[in-house]
Motif scaffolding. Structure first.
Motif, PDB file in Angstrom:
ATOM      1  N   THR A   1     -29.637  62.757  -5.115  1.00  0.00           N
ATOM      2  CA  THR A   1     -31.062  62.883  -4.838  1.00  0.00           C
ATOM      3  C   THR A   1     -31.697  63.915  -5.761  1.00  0.00           C
ATOM      4  O   THR A   1     -32.918  64.080  -5.764  1.00  0.00           O
ATOM      5  N   ALA A   2     -30.878  64.630  -6.519  1.00  0.00           N
ATOM      6  CA  ALA A   2     -31.361  65.592  -7.509  1.00  0.00           C
ATOM      7  C   ALA A   2     -30.319  65.718  -8.601  1.00  0.00           C
ATOM      8  O   ALA A   2     -29.118  65.626  -8.336  1.00  0.00           O
ATOM      9  N   MET A   3     -30.771  65.909  -9.839  1.00  0.00           N
ATOM     10  CA  MET A   3     -29.833  65.964 -10.958  1.00  0.00           C
ATOM     11  C   MET A   3     -30.498  66.676 -12.123  1.00  0.00           C
ATOM     12  O   MET A   3     -31.636  66.365 -12.487  1.00  0.00           O
ATOM     13  N   SER A   4     -29.795  67.630 -12.728  1.00  0.00           N
ATOM     14  CA  SER A   4     -30.305  68.260 -13.938  1.00  0.00           C
ATOM     15  C   SER A   4     -30.106  67.315 -15.112  1.00  0.00           C
ATOM     16  O   SER A   4     -29.344  66.349 -15.033  1.00  0.00           O
ATOM     17  N   GLU A   5     -30.763  67.613 -16.210  1.00  0.00           N
ATOM     18  CA  GLU A   5     -30.719  66.674 -17.333  1.00  0.00           C
ATOM     19  C   GLU A   5     -29.343  66.568 -17.977  1.00  0.00           C
ATOM     20  O   GLU A   5     -29.021  65.557 -18.602  1.00  0.00           O
ATOM     21  N   LYS A   6     -28.485  67.572 -17.807  1.00  0.00           N
ATOM     22  CA  LYS A   6     -27.151  67.533 -18.404  1.00  0.00           C
ATOM     23  C   LYS A   6     -26.041  67.305 -17.381  1.00  0.00           C
ATOM     24  O   LYS A   6     -24.863  67.419 -17.699  1.00  0.00           O
ATOM     25  N   ALA A   7     -26.441  66.957 -16.152  1.00  0.00           N
ATOM     26  CA  ALA A   7     -25.445  66.800 -15.088  1.00  0.00           C
ATOM     27  C   ALA A   7     -24.433  65.709 -15.399  1.00  0.00           C
ATOM     28  O   ALA A   7     -23.242  65.855 -15.124  1.00  0.00           O
ATOM     29  N   LEU A   8     -24.890  64.600 -15.995  1.00  0.00           N
ATOM     30  CA  LEU A   8     -23.965  63.500 -16.295  1.00  0.00           C
ATOM     31  C   LEU A   8     -22.890  63.923 -17.279  1.00  0.00           C
ATOM     32  O   LEU A   8     -21.769  63.417 -17.247  1.00  0.00           O
ATOM     33  N   ALA A   9     -23.221  64.846 -18.168  1.00  0.00           N
ATOM     34  CA  ALA A   9     -22.248  65.288 -19.168  1.00  0.00           C
ATOM     35  C   ALA A   9     -21.232  66.260 -18.569  1.00  0.00           C
ATOM     36  O   ALA A   9     -20.041  66.192 -18.873  1.00  0.00           O
ATOM     37  N   TYR A  10     -21.683  67.154 -17.694  1.00  0.00           N
ATOM     38  CA  TYR A  10     -20.815  68.235 -17.217  1.00  0.00           C
ATOM     39  C   TYR A  10     -20.172  67.972 -15.866  1.00  0.00           C
ATOM     40  O   TYR A  10     -19.224  68.656 -15.494  1.00  0.00           O
TER      41      TYR A  10
ATOM     42  N   LEU B   1     -24.641  53.136 -19.932  1.00  0.00           N
ATOM     43  CA  LEU B   1     -24.808  51.717 -19.642  1.00  0.00           C
ATOM     44  C   LEU B   1     -24.445  50.837 -20.829  1.00  0.00           C
ATOM     45  O   LEU B   1     -23.813  49.789 -20.669  1.00  0.00           O
ATOM     46  N   SER B   2     -24.852  51.246 -22.023  1.00  0.00           N
ATOM     47  CA  SER B   2     -24.646  50.399 -23.206  1.00  0.00           C
ATOM     48  C   SER B   2     -23.253  50.551 -23.807  1.00  0.00           C
ATOM     49  O   SER B   2     -22.612  49.564 -24.167  1.00  0.00           O
ATOM     50  N   GLU B   3     -22.793  51.790 -23.919  1.00  0.00           N
ATOM     51  CA  GLU B   3     -21.511  52.052 -24.563  1.00  0.00           C
ATOM     52  C   GLU B   3     -20.352  52.096 -23.577  1.00  0.00           C
ATOM     53  O   GLU B   3     -19.192  52.109 -23.974  1.00  0.00           O
ATOM     54  N   GLY B   4     -20.667  52.171 -22.285  1.00  0.00           N
ATOM     55  CA  GLY B   4     -19.613  52.233 -21.285  1.00  0.00           C
ATOM     56  C   GLY B   4     -18.978  53.593 -21.161  1.00  0.00           C
ATOM     57  O   GLY B   4     -17.960  53.761 -20.493  1.00  0.00           O
ATOM     58  N   ARG B   5     -19.572  54.615 -21.782  1.00  0.00           N
ATOM     59  CA  ARG B   5     -19.051  55.974 -21.696  1.00  0.00           C
ATOM     60  C   ARG B   5     -20.105  56.946 -22.206  1.00  0.00           C
ATOM     61  O   ARG B   5     -21.066  56.551 -22.862  1.00  0.00           O
ATOM     62  N   VAL B   6     -19.907  58.226 -21.910  1.00  0.00           N
ATOM     63  CA  VAL B   6     -20.748  59.284 -22.451  1.00  0.00           C
ATOM     64  C   VAL B   6     -19.885  60.155 -23.343  1.00  0.00           C
ATOM     65  O   VAL B   6     -18.816  60.613 -22.937  1.00  0.00           O
TER      66      VAL B   6
END
Length: 634
Positions: free
Chosen positions: A300-309, A340-345
């Motif tokens: 319900t909340a996420m910082s802009e770099k949360a997906l990376a870290y 979504l496109s590359e299947g990974r970060v």
């Protein structure tokens, strides 16, 4: 404080006491860096952590030999230290030997080093970091001690998701907790006892396979009746309606298929759109109730770099973002598009270390699906085409249905356990699906928009997800793949035929069409001047905020024009460009069937395959002795 209490205990912990307790020579401990210091007038053992070139990167203190009655106060990290593996400076010896032993804590590693066994210590079973796995590259065998406690379960959990698992061999100490315990009971016979432990090592892959079969059989027993259903989605909306979700069957079905598609190589991503308070999040939440928590990761909340870290696993899961949280920034949108496109970060950053600024590559494995709810008419242009946009119903009739549903005294009981078991059972199977009529379908879709290149992938993914869900009633080909049937296409077409046509501007939604027609009707009654949103709301029986959202969508499409140029003034609406005639992009099932017969290349599955339930369930097979599965030794 707890630390002060432990240090104020008589004696503290001297290096000599530590050496005697572990039955290791003090000189050896000093050679590997241990020393004794004084803290708050009490002795403690200082244990340095070195990196590969023996530079000190962290320090942990041994405060006491034994746990206190209330908590484990034996250890403390030096301020500013980041936990890391203990013994990195000895990895070259492990590479030369061709193997290494992963243990929990420092004393087990020290015991093995004293006996010339290559080892590395993990400072706590619950704090494994997958980024450490790369440090073990080039080592052929990785033995991992599994302690008979919660720590052992934690090790098995992180190992299941680690890149180490294919090289891992599990070690059991039998009646002893760890290598140090095995050594202390008989120092003279330790070498022979350790060789016996190594000889009985069990390859993780073999054990995991055996455990998975046992677990899969239990899941099948729980979900068999549901898996045999010929129309599982019909059963789903029936159970969903008992939980006060009404009037959104199509939205719920697509969400259910979207989350199921996480098991495919290319999952479906969805944007659920609608005005505030229309029930977007409620529909998503209630649909997710039918999935085990391991199937999705909701925020319900996420910082802009949360997906990376974030350390939360994303592989074959669905990321759920309520109200498109965190997607406002360009960087967060970029991370989502990559996922979504590359299947990974893959995100390279710079971090401050003891050696100065160092680059660090962060990788987050997919594939991952995405579900967002939003009040926005459109998302970021680069994200919009990657998502299937599904509008929720905003009509007065739907509001009435929701109010009536809320009058129910309580939610009807729905047994969600079979639904969870079904999804977990699917996770453990062969999820390859072949769509033999894909070429005929592609040939029948008019190439009227570039967006169709992505929409077609979404359609095929939904067909595969539907076939995967109904695999008990589908054939398998010679390679063991599930063969999608025309029934799968028919179910998906019914759900997306209008969405696909609207996405490529070959038709408009009913709500958009009736909004424009309302303005046309009001224009006929008022030939001069503009039409206000309030008037449109009254004509449609909607509140102004909902009518405004509809009008904004019509303006974006060019079907309405706002003649009022002054900011802050009420809109003055007029009719814009003409709306397209209704055109269905997707061919009918009969048309597709005729093409298949003419081409003799696709195949439909008219009847269930002759596969026994035991085969479907994945019957249990033997498991190596000495390990526990489902609470019993097998």
């Amino acid at each position: 404080t707890r630390l002060q209490a432990s240090l104020q205990a008589p004696g503290g912990c001297t290096l000599q006491q530590y050496a005697q307790a572990k039955r290791l020579p003090p000189k050896f401990l000093q050679e590997i860096g241990l020393s004794q210091i004084s803290y708050m007038s009490r002795p403690v053992v200082r244990i340095p952590y070195y990196d590969a070139d023996r530079s000190e990167v962290a320090v942990r203190f041994r405060l006491a030999l034994h746990k206190s009655r209330d908590a484990d106060d034996r250890f403390r990290w030096k301020n500013g230290a980041r936990p890391c593996p203990y013994g990195l400076w000895r990895l070259q010896l492990a590479r030369e030997a061709g193997y290494i032993v992963l243990v929990e804590g420092e004393s087990d590693a020290q015991t093995l080093w004293w006996h010339d066994v290559p080892s590395i210590g993990i400072p706590g079973a619950n704090i494994w970091r997958e980024e450490w796995a790369i440090k073990l590259d080039g080592i052929e065998r990785i033995y991992i001690t599994v302690e008979p406690d919660a720590g052992g379960e934690a090790v098995r959990k992180w190992l299941a998701a680690s890149r180490l698992r294919e090289r891992a061999y599990l070690l059991s100490m039998g009646d002893y907790k760890d290598p140090s315990g095995l050594y202390l009971v008989n120092p003279a016979g330790f070498v022979e006892a350790w060789q016996q432990v190594i000889a009985k090592a069990i390859k993780w892959a073999d054990l995991a396979k055996a455990e998975a079969k046992v677990h899969r059989k239990k899941l099948w027993d729980s979900c068999e009746a549901l898996a045999r259903e010929k129309n599982i989605l019909k059963r789903f909306v029936l159970d969903l309606s008992k939980r006060k979700v009404v009037g959104e069957d199509k939205v719920a079905k697509l969400i259910y298929l979207g989350v199921t598609s996480r098991l495919l190589d290319k999952p479906v991503s969805i944007a659920v759109k609608g005005p505030s308070s229309c029930g977007k999040s409620f529909t998503v939440e209630r649909t997710l109730d039918f999935f085990p928590p391991c199937a999705y990761f909701a925020l319900t909340a996420m910082s802009e770099k949360a997906l990376a870290y974030s350390s939360e696993p994303l592989k074959h899961r669905v990321l759920v973002l309520y109200e498109a949280v965190g997607l406002e920034s360009d960087f967060a949108s970029y991370l989502v598009r990559s996922l979504l496109s590359e299947g990974r970060v893959r995100y390279e950053t710079v971090e401050k270390t003891t050696k100065g600024l160092q680059t660090r590559l962060i990788e987050r494995e997919g594939p991952t699906g995405l579900i967002v709810t939003t009040t926005a008419i459109r998302l970021h242009p680069e994200n919009e085409t990657r998502l299937l946009s599904i509008p929720v119903t905003d009509t007065p009739e739907q509001t009435r249905n929701v109010l009536l549903a809320q009058c129910q005294e309580c939610i009807e009981e729905v047994d969600l356990q079979p639904w969870h078991a079904l999804q977990q059972w699917l996770e453990g199977g062969d999820n390859r699906v072949v769509v033999r009529f894909a070429r005929q379908l592609a040939e029948q879709i008019p190439p009227v928009a570039v967006r169709l290149r992505r929409d077609f992938q979404t359609i095929l993914a939904l067909v595969r997800a539907h076939a995967l869900l109904h695999q008990f009633n589908r054939e398998r080909d010679a390679e063991g793949r599930i063969v999608a049937a025309l029934a799968d296409y028919a179910a998906v077409r019914e759900l997306v035929v209008d969405l696909v046509s609207e996405g490529v501007k070959m038709s408009v939604s009913n709500t958009l069409r009736e909004t424009v027609q309302a303005v046309i009707a009001l224009r006929g009654a008022e030939p001069t001047g503009g039409i206000t949103i309030k008037a449109v709301a009254g004509k449609l029986g909607l509140d102004e905020s909902t009518a405004q959202r509809r009008v904004q969508a019509a303006i974006k499409e060019g079907f309405l024009i706002n003649q009022e140029e002054r900011r802050g003034r009420p809109a003055q609406l007029d009719v814009g460009g003409s709306m397209p005639e209704e055109t269905e992009i997707l061919p009918t099932v009969d048309t597709l069937r005729a093409c298949m017969v003419a081409g003799r290349n696709g195949s439909e599955s008219p009847s269930p395959p002759a596969i026994s339930s035991a085969q479907e369930a994945g019957a249990a097979s033997s498991t190596p002795s000495g390990f526990f599965v489902g609470g019993a030794t097998v």
